[in-house]
Scaffold this motif. Structure first.
Motif, PDB file in Angstrom:
ATOM      1  N   LEU A  27       0.802  -1.327   0.007  1.00 46.81           N
ATOM      2  CA  LEU A  27       0.066   0.024   0.107  1.00 46.81           C
ATOM      3  C   LEU A  27       0.897   1.181   0.117  1.00 46.81           C
ATOM      4  CD1 LEU A  27      -2.908   1.280   0.057  1.00 46.81           C
ATOM      5  CD2 LEU A  27      -2.647   1.113   2.463  1.00 46.81           C
ATOM      6  N   PRO A  28       1.929   1.495   0.682  1.00 44.54           N
ATOM      7  CA  PRO A  28       2.730   2.710   0.963  1.00 44.54           C
ATOM      8  C   PRO A  28       3.339   2.719  -0.333  1.00 44.54           C
ATOM      9  CG  PRO A  28       3.482   1.116   2.587  1.00 44.54           C
ATOM     10  CD  PRO A  28       2.091   0.509   2.088  1.00 44.54           C
ATOM     11  N   ARG A  29       3.901   1.679  -1.106  1.00 39.74           N
ATOM     12  CA  ARG A  29       4.736   1.817  -1.932  1.00 39.74           C
ATOM     13  C   ARG A  29       4.099   2.297  -3.484  1.00 39.74           C
ATOM     14  NH1 ARG A  29       9.212  -3.082  -1.445  1.00 39.74           N
ATOM     15  NH2 ARG A  29      10.103  -2.368   0.320  1.00 39.74           N
ATOM     16  N   HIS A  30       2.954   1.446  -3.559  1.00 39.95           N
ATOM     17  CA  HIS A  30       2.201   1.278  -4.938  1.00 39.95           C
ATOM     18  C   HIS A  30       0.925   2.128  -4.799  1.00 39.95           C
ATOM     19  CE1 HIS A  30       5.813  -0.889  -6.090  1.00 39.95           C
ATOM     20  NE2 HIS A  30       5.361  -1.911  -5.379  1.00 39.95           N
ATOM     21  N   ARG A  31       0.381   2.059  -3.749  1.00 39.31           N
ATOM     22  CA  ARG A  31      -1.168   2.365  -3.855  1.00 39.31           C
ATOM     23  C   ARG A  31      -1.305   3.547  -2.610  1.00 39.31           C
ATOM     24  NH1 ARG A  31      -1.206   0.016  -7.684  1.00 39.31           N
ATOM     25  NH2 ARG A  31      -1.984  -1.906  -8.335  1.00 39.31           N
ATOM     26  N   ALA A  32      -0.545   4.315  -2.310  1.00 45.67           N
ATOM     27  CA  ALA A  32      -0.487   5.332  -1.274  1.00 45.67           C
ATOM     28  C   ALA A  32      -1.704   6.640  -1.632  1.00 45.67           C
ATOM     29  CB  ALA A  32       0.852   6.308  -1.070  1.00 45.67           C
ATOM     30  N   HIS A  33      -1.816   6.723  -2.669  1.00 43.93           N
ATOM     31  CA  HIS A  33      -2.875   7.690  -3.319  1.00 43.93           C
ATOM     32  C   HIS A  33      -4.281   6.969  -3.050  1.00 43.93           C
ATOM     33  CE1 HIS A  33      -2.237   4.867  -6.677  1.00 43.93           C
ATOM     34  NE2 HIS A  33      -3.688   4.966  -7.095  1.00 43.93           N
ATOM     35  N   TRP A  34      -4.400   5.719  -2.657  1.00 44.58           N
ATOM     36  CA  TRP A  34      -5.519   5.323  -2.171  1.00 44.58           C
ATOM     37  C   TRP A  34      -6.157   5.826  -0.747  1.00 44.58           C
ATOM     38  CZ3 TRP A  34      -5.953  -0.681  -3.653  1.00 44.58           C
ATOM     39  CH2 TRP A  34      -5.958  -0.382  -4.861  1.00 44.58           C
ATOM     40  N   LEU A  35      -5.045   6.349   0.139  1.00 47.87           N
ATOM     41  CA  LEU A  35      -5.256   6.628   1.519  1.00 47.87           C
ATOM     42  C   LEU A  35      -5.917   8.304   1.503  1.00 47.87           C
ATOM     43  CD1 LEU A  35      -2.175   5.127   3.257  1.00 47.87           C
ATOM     44  CD2 LEU A  35      -4.526   4.300   3.310  1.00 47.87           C
ATOM     45  N   PRO A  36      -6.823   8.483   2.274  1.00 46.74           N
ATOM     46  CA  PRO A  36      -7.122   9.863   2.389  1.00 46.74           C
ATOM     47  C   PRO A  36      -6.028  10.505   3.008  1.00 46.74           C
ATOM     48  CG  PRO A  36      -8.819   8.510   3.396  1.00 46.74           C
ATOM     49  CD  PRO A  36      -7.796   7.640   2.935  1.00 46.74           C
ATOM     50  N   ILE A  37      -5.971  11.947   2.866  1.00 44.93           N
ATOM     51  CA  ILE A  37      -4.699  12.809   3.475  1.00 44.93           C
ATOM     52  C   ILE A  37      -5.005  12.666   5.036  1.00 44.93           C
ATOM     53  CG2 ILE A  37      -4.284  15.180   3.749  1.00 44.93           C
ATOM     54  CD1 ILE A  37      -5.347  15.831   1.112  1.00 44.93           C
ATOM     55  N   GLY A  38      -3.929  12.425   5.491  1.00 47.69           N
ATOM     56  CA  GLY A  38      -3.455  12.429   6.874  1.00 47.69           C
ATOM     57  C   GLY A  38      -3.810  10.923   7.396  1.00 47.69           C
ATOM     58  N   VAL A  39      -3.984   9.927   6.713  1.00 48.01           N
ATOM     59  CA  VAL A  39      -4.117   8.561   7.053  1.00 48.01           C
ATOM     60  C   VAL A  39      -2.893   7.809   6.707  1.00 48.01           C
ATOM     61  CG1 VAL A  39      -5.365   6.522   6.623  1.00 48.01           C
ATOM     62  CG2 VAL A  39      -6.672   8.503   6.916  1.00 48.01           C
ATOM     63  N   SER A  40      -2.464   7.113   7.535  1.00 43.49           N
ATOM     64  CA  SER A  40      -1.334   6.346   7.315  1.00 43.49           C
ATOM     65  C   SER A  40      -1.241   4.854   8.217  1.00 43.49           C
ATOM     66  CB  SER A  40      -0.052   6.911   7.742  1.00 43.49           C
ATOM     67  OG  SER A  40       0.318   7.204   9.042  1.00 43.49           O
ATOM     68  N   GLU A  41      -0.653   3.884   7.966  1.00 47.80           N
ATOM     69  CA  GLU A  41      -0.508   2.511   8.549  1.00 47.80           C
ATOM     70  C   GLU A  41      -1.836   1.759   9.121  1.00 47.80           C
ATOM     71  OE1 GLU A  41       3.663   2.611  10.919  1.00 47.80           O
ATOM     72  OE2 GLU A  41       2.196   4.266  11.638  1.00 47.80           O
ATOM     73  N   PRO A  42      -2.609   1.872   7.959  1.00 44.76           N
ATOM     74  CA  PRO A  42      -3.950   0.976   8.373  1.00 44.76           C
ATOM     75  C   PRO A  42      -3.871  -0.456   8.740  1.00 44.76           C
ATOM     76  CG  PRO A  42      -3.853   1.307   6.108  1.00 44.76           C
ATOM     77  CD  PRO A  42      -2.753   2.069   6.627  1.00 44.76           C
ATOM     78  N   ARG A  43      -4.411  -0.941   9.652  1.00 45.64           N
ATOM     79  CA  ARG A  43      -4.280  -2.206   9.962  1.00 45.64           C
ATOM     80  C   ARG A  43      -5.595  -3.058  10.454  1.00 45.64           C
ATOM     81  NH1 ARG A  43      -0.357  -1.083   8.091  1.00 45.64           N
ATOM     82  NH2 ARG A  43       1.861  -1.539   8.883  1.00 45.64           N
ATOM     83  N   LEU A  44      -5.889  -4.155  10.186  1.00 45.57           N
ATOM     84  CA  LEU A  44      -7.234  -5.053  10.289  1.00 45.57           C
ATOM     85  C   LEU A  44      -7.076  -6.054  11.406  1.00 45.57           C
ATOM     86  CD1 LEU A  44      -8.812  -5.443   6.783  1.00 45.57           C
ATOM     87  CD2 LEU A  44      -9.450  -3.863   8.661  1.00 45.57           C
ATOM     88  N   HIS A  45      -8.093  -6.196  12.131  1.00 46.42           N
ATOM     89  CA  HIS A  45      -7.909  -7.639  13.261  1.00 46.42           C
ATOM     90  C   HIS A  45      -9.307  -8.174  13.100  1.00 46.42           C
ATOM     91  CE1 HIS A  45      -7.172  -9.568  16.719  1.00 46.42           C
ATOM     92  NE2 HIS A  45      -8.224  -9.171  17.501  1.00 46.42           N
ATOM     93  N   PHE A  46      -9.293  -9.473  12.962  1.00 44.00           N
ATOM     94  CA  PHE A  46     -10.634 -10.296  13.001  1.00 44.00           C
ATOM     95  C   PHE A  46     -11.103 -10.746  14.377  1.00 44.00           C
ATOM     96  CE2 PHE A  46      -9.350 -10.557   8.257  1.00 44.00           C
ATOM     97  CZ  PHE A  46      -9.939  -9.408   7.768  1.00 44.00           C
ATOM     98  N   THR A  47     -12.027 -10.742  14.770  1.00 41.31           N
ATOM     99  CA  THR A  47     -12.653 -11.473  15.861  1.00 41.31           C
ATOM    100  C   THR A  47     -13.925 -11.724  15.320  1.00 41.31           C
ATOM    101  OG1 THR A  47     -13.833  -9.434  17.019  1.00 41.31           O
ATOM    102  CG2 THR A  47     -11.381 -10.349  17.539  1.00 41.31           C
ATOM    103  N   GLU A  48     -14.504 -12.475  16.261  1.00 36.34           N
ATOM    104  CA  GLU A  48     -16.006 -13.453  15.844  1.00 36.34           C
ATOM    105  C   GLU A  48     -16.999 -12.387  15.250  1.00 36.34           C
ATOM    106  OE1 GLU A  48     -17.664 -16.643  14.693  1.00 36.34           O
ATOM    107  OE2 GLU A  48     -15.769 -16.680  15.758  1.00 36.34           O
ATOM    108  N   ASP A  49     -17.188 -12.296  14.100  1.00 31.57           N
ATOM    109  CA  ASP A  49     -18.364 -11.546  13.586  1.00 31.57           C
ATOM    110  C   ASP A  49     -18.057 -10.094  13.323  1.00 31.57           C
ATOM    111  OD1 ASP A  49     -20.041 -13.512  13.036  1.00 31.57           O
ATOM    112  OD2 ASP A  49     -20.993 -13.520  14.930  1.00 31.57           O
ATOM    113  N   THR A  50     -16.697  -9.644  13.770  1.00 32.15           N
ATOM    114  CA  THR A  50     -16.298  -8.139  13.879  1.00 32.15           C
ATOM    115  C   THR A  50     -15.013  -7.864  12.975  1.00 32.15           C
ATOM    116  OG1 THR A  50     -17.552  -8.156  15.903  1.00 32.15           O
ATOM    117  CG2 THR A  50     -16.033  -6.251  15.431  1.00 32.15           C
ATOM    118  N   ILE A  51     -15.016  -6.849  12.385  1.00 35.04           N
ATOM    119  CA  ILE A  51     -13.785  -6.398  11.680  1.00 35.04           C
ATOM    120  C   ILE A  51     -13.257  -5.045  12.695  1.00 35.04           C
ATOM    121  CG2 ILE A  51     -12.702  -5.445   9.797  1.00 35.04           C
ATOM    122  CD1 ILE A  51     -14.620  -7.020   8.026  1.00 35.04           C
TER     123      ILE A  51
END
Length: 241
Positions: A89-113
């Protein structure tokens, strides 16, 4: 005597305001544990690249199946997704991120993102975290319930979050509408067409560590997102076409 009481009262007010300000500042800079762990995971760039490649391969396979197969399914792990977010993402798709946003991460639990990212602008420097509960509303529609949104440990106004989400979906050309479920805001997003094929979600499962999807082609009898919000007369008119 009265002056002493006023002085003591003033000191107590100042102390209370100081305590509230300190607590607010501490809450504002709280970081969810899952986000800390996700940032520390897989420090080895080679491992991240391998996991990111696995994600891209699985995504391409899924898209190809949606285009050409009668049925399709795929599973994605949080490790694969976070590796792609960290490596590609930061190398090739950084333009996908809104201004001011960096280092998004996900975590999965039961039925919830659980989604979190670092946000910084002229006034803010904090970690935003959001809890999402995805579900299937109609065969061509993904429902996403917004369970909570926080800046650090402080709840964010959900209207602001939804307005920004709506703007991004509109910019990308996605049909969407808002509704409510159990007091929470829900956004309904049309899946859209893949070439001449309309995908149908039959299964969407969020389990600890992974997300899996399965589906098929749209049949003539399936109710679509647009039909869901039509009146009975309009539905009957569609059914006889």
């Amino acid at each position: 005597m009265k002056r002493s009481h006023a002085l003591i009262g003033g000191c107590l007010v100042v102390l209370l305001l100081t305590a509230v300000a300190a607590a607010t500042g501490w809450s504002f800079h709280q970081v969810p544990r899952f986000y800390q762990d996700a940032l520390k995971q897989q420090a080895d760039p080679q491992q991240r690249q391998q996991q990111a490649q696995h994600l891209e391969q699985r995504t391409l396979r899924l898209v190809d199946d949606i285009y050409h197969a009668d049925e399709w399914s795929q599973e994605f792990t949080a490790t694969q997704i976070n590796s792609w977010l960290a490596e590609e993402l930061p190398r090739h798709r950084a333009h996908w991120l809104p201004i001011g946003v960096s280092e998004p991460r996900l975590h999965f639990t039961e039925d919830t993102i659980h989604l979190a990212f670092h946000y910084r602008d002229e006034y803010w420097d904090t970690v935003i975290s959001v809890q999402l509960k995805p579900d299937i509303e109609t065969p061509d529609c993904l429902a996403v319930e917004f369970a909570s949104a926080r800046a650090g440990g402080i709840p964010l106004p959900m209207d602001d979050v939804l307005a920004e989400m709506s703007r991004m979906l509109t910019d990308s050309g996605c049909l969407h509408v808002f509704t409510q479920r159990d007091g929470n805001q829900v956004i309904l997003v049309e899946l859209g067409q893949f070439g001449f094929q309309q995908p149908v979600l039959e299964s969407l499962q969020v389990r600890p560590g992974s997300l899996s999807v399965a589906g098929r082609r749209l049949n003539s009898g399936d109710i679509t997102l647009a039909e869901l919000f039509l009146g009975q007369a309009e539905r009957e008119a569609l059914s006889v076409r």
